[in-house]
Design a protein around this motif. Structure first.
Motif, PDB file in Angstrom:
ATOM      1  N   TRP A   9       0.832  -1.219   0.000  1.00 47.73           N
ATOM      2  CA  TRP A   9       0.000   0.000   0.000  1.00 47.73           C
ATOM      3  C   TRP A   9       0.862   1.263   0.000  1.00 47.73           C
ATOM      4  O   TRP A   9       0.679   2.150  -0.819  1.00 47.73           O
ATOM      5  N   TYR A  10       1.793   1.336   0.920  1.00 49.81           N
ATOM      6  CA  TYR A  10       2.594   2.561   1.053  1.00 49.81           C
ATOM      7  C   TYR A  10       3.638   2.709  -0.065  1.00 49.81           C
ATOM      8  O   TYR A  10       3.933   3.813  -0.502  1.00 49.81           O
ATOM      9  N   ALA A  62      -1.015   3.176  -2.713  1.00 46.36           N
ATOM     10  CA  ALA A  62      -1.508   4.510  -2.339  1.00 46.36           C
ATOM     11  C   ALA A  62      -0.860   5.588  -3.197  1.00 46.36           C
ATOM     12  O   ALA A  62      -1.365   6.707  -3.304  1.00 46.36           O
ATOM     13  N   ILE A  91       2.679   9.231   2.058  1.00 43.08           N
ATOM     14  CA  ILE A  91       1.396   8.645   2.460  1.00 43.08           C
ATOM     15  C   ILE A  91       1.284   8.597   3.985  1.00 43.08           C
ATOM     16  O   ILE A  91       0.291   9.043   4.562  1.00 43.08           O
ATOM     17  N   HIS A  92       2.320   8.062   4.627  1.00 46.21           N
ATOM     18  CA  HIS A  92       2.305   8.024   6.104  1.00 46.21           C
ATOM     19  C   HIS A  92       2.055   9.420   6.668  1.00 46.21           C
ATOM     20  O   HIS A  92       1.269   9.606   7.584  1.00 46.21           O
ATOM     21  N   TYR A  93       2.766  10.390   6.112  1.00 42.26           N
ATOM     22  CA  TYR A  93       2.676  11.737   6.671  1.00 42.26           C
ATOM     23  C   TYR A  93       1.276  12.327   6.474  1.00 42.26           C
ATOM     24  O   TYR A  93       0.704  12.932   7.383  1.00 42.26           O
ATOM     25  N   GLU A 150      -1.478  10.685   6.110  1.00 37.60           N
ATOM     26  CA  GLU A 150      -2.454   9.960   6.929  1.00 37.60           C
ATOM     27  C   GLU A 150      -2.483  10.512   8.359  1.00 37.60           C
ATOM     28  O   GLU A 150      -3.484  10.426   9.043  1.00 37.60           O
ATOM     29  N   ASN A 151      -1.350  11.028   8.779  1.00 37.94           N
ATOM     30  CA  ASN A 151      -1.251  11.466  10.176  1.00 37.94           C
ATOM     31  C   ASN A 151      -1.264  12.980  10.392  1.00 37.94           C
ATOM     32  O   ASN A 151      -1.259  13.441  11.519  1.00 37.94           O
ATOM     33  N   LYS A 154      -2.731  16.945   8.877  1.00 39.58           N
ATOM     34  CA  LYS A 154      -3.631  17.687   7.990  1.00 39.58           C
ATOM     35  C   LYS A 154      -2.841  18.806   7.318  1.00 39.58           C
ATOM     36  O   LYS A 154      -1.869  19.305   7.890  1.00 39.58           O
ATOM     37  N   ASN A 173      -6.635   8.922  -1.862  1.00 40.90           N
ATOM     38  CA  ASN A 173      -6.226   7.728  -1.103  1.00 40.90           C
ATOM     39  C   ASN A 173      -5.983   8.003   0.374  1.00 40.90           C
ATOM     40  O   ASN A 173      -6.043   7.093   1.203  1.00 40.90           O
ATOM     41  N   VAL A 174      -5.657   9.243   0.698  1.00 36.62           N
ATOM     42  CA  VAL A 174      -5.375   9.544   2.107  1.00 36.62           C
ATOM     43  C   VAL A 174      -6.431  10.466   2.717  1.00 36.62           C
ATOM     44  O   VAL A 174      -6.254  10.990   3.824  1.00 36.62           O
ATOM     45  N   GLY A 175      -7.515  10.668   1.974  1.00 33.90           N
ATOM     46  CA  GLY A 175      -8.628  11.454   2.526  1.00 33.90           C
ATOM     47  C   GLY A 175      -8.386  12.946   2.578  1.00 33.90           C
ATOM     48  O   GLY A 175      -8.864  13.641   3.463  1.00 33.90           O
TER      49      GLY A 175
END
Ligand code: DAH
Length: 337
Positions: free
Chosen positions: A137-138, A142, A175-177, A179-180, A182, A293-295
């Motif tokens: 995914w990462y 994504a 992606i990680h960043y 996701e966590n 805004k 993918n990350v909203g």
């Protein structure tokens, strides 16, 4: 009596091994010691008449002086023989300067890493490290790179399980960043990446720096400005940049970032294959599909991203011909930095 003793001493001296300090000392004791032969002569003085005594005494003293001088001389010789012997056996070169302490030098990749962090941290970027192992995914999905996407071919890697792999690029940190965190987002992430790749300029493990900016009204112009400044920081004020159209699944439009050749200042040489340009990384505007993918609302936010190799930059900067030199731990190479 005196002249006999003198002769005896001369002949014994000539037979003494002058390279042996102990033999010379033995000779001294034999003649000048408390019970030595010269000392004995003085003991016999009592038997002489008052007129004979001073004459005899004077002669004995002269002999004593002569013998002491000869022995002193012989001792010096013996000492220098002994020193020469010691030096030749121990092979100690006393003219060599002492050994200094070696403190080593910082690795060229480390130096570049520090410079990159310094540049982006000063511009307000958050600095992240990420992880060496990513899931599908990462590393791909994504980032808008589905399972059958042809661009995966160029990034074959080492799989730890069906879903876990050594990351092929640092782009997964985006992606990680996201996701966590805004928006607004300004981050870079540095670390090792892995690929099935090995030739003079490609290694199976190398280092990358990823960058991501997300906010309202972010444009490609800001990407160009940021990276042009960055290239000047790395390669000097005269470094020119060029954004060459390219393709990455996670950016649209995408570009390769070229810097004017450091060997010929852009005139064209063998190193840059006559083009005057050298590629240092990829970049582009974040593809809306990645935001989905990350909203993150892709109608409201736009962004740019970039990724480049530290090894490549080190090689260009220091004119290093082989990428493997950076990780082979050869002290002769490392000492040059
Ligand atoms: N991940 C790409 C690679 O390793 C480099 C890259 C290209 C990163 C474009 C980006 C980008 O963030 O926008 O080849």
């Amino acid at each position: 009596m005196i002249s006999e003793l003198k002769e005896q001493f001369q002949s014994e001296l000539s037979q003494t091994n002058l390279s042996d300090e102990a033999s010379v000392e033995g000779l001294r004791l034999k003649y000048l010691g408390k019970k030595g032969l010269v000392t004995d002569l003085l003991k016999g003085m009592g038997a002489l008449s008052a007129e004979e005594r001073p004459v005899f005494g004077k002669q004995v003293n002269e002999l004593k002086e002569e013998v002491s001088e000869a022995i002193e001389h012989a001792k010096e010789k013996a000492a220098s023989f002994a020193m020469e012997k010691k030096l030749s056996v121990g092979k100690m070169d006393i003219s060599l300067p002492g050994e200094g302490y070696k403190h080593g030098s910082t690795h060229p990749l480390y130096n570049i890493r520090e410079e990159i962090i310094d540049f982006f941290a000063n511009m307000g970027f958050h600095v992240d490290l990420g992880r060496d192992i990513e899931t599908d995914w990462y590393n791909f999905e994504a980032l808008n790179t589905p399972k059958d996407h042809p661009s995966r071919d160029m990034q074959d890697t080492f799989y730890l399980s069906q879903n876990a792999m050594l990351r092929t690029h640092t782009s997964g940190t985006q992606i990680h960043y996201m996701e966590n965190n805004k928006p607004p987002i300004k981050m870079i992430a540095l670390g090792h990446v892995f690929r099935v790749d090995a030739d003079a300029t490609h290694a199976p493990m190398f280092q990358q720096c990823e960058g991501l900016v997300v906010d309202e009204n972010i444009t490609f112009a800001q990407l160009k400005g940021t990276l042009a400044l960055f290239a000047q920081k790395l390669f000097g004020e005269n470094a020119k940049t060029r954004f060459r159209p390219s393709f990455f699944p996670f950016t649209e439009p995408s570009a390769e970032l070229d810097v004017s050749c450091v060997f010929c200042s852009g005139n064209g040489c063998r190193k840059c294959k006559g083009t005057g340009w050298m590629e240092i990384g990829g970049c582009g505007s974040v593809d809306p599909a990645v935001f989905e993918n990350v909203g993150i609302d892709s109608e409201k936010y736009t962004g740019f991203a970039f990724g480049f190799g530290l090894d490549r930059i080190a090689m260009l900067r220091h004119h290093i011909p082989e990428i493997s030199l950076l990780t082979s731990n050869d002290q002769r190479f490392l000492e040059q930095f």
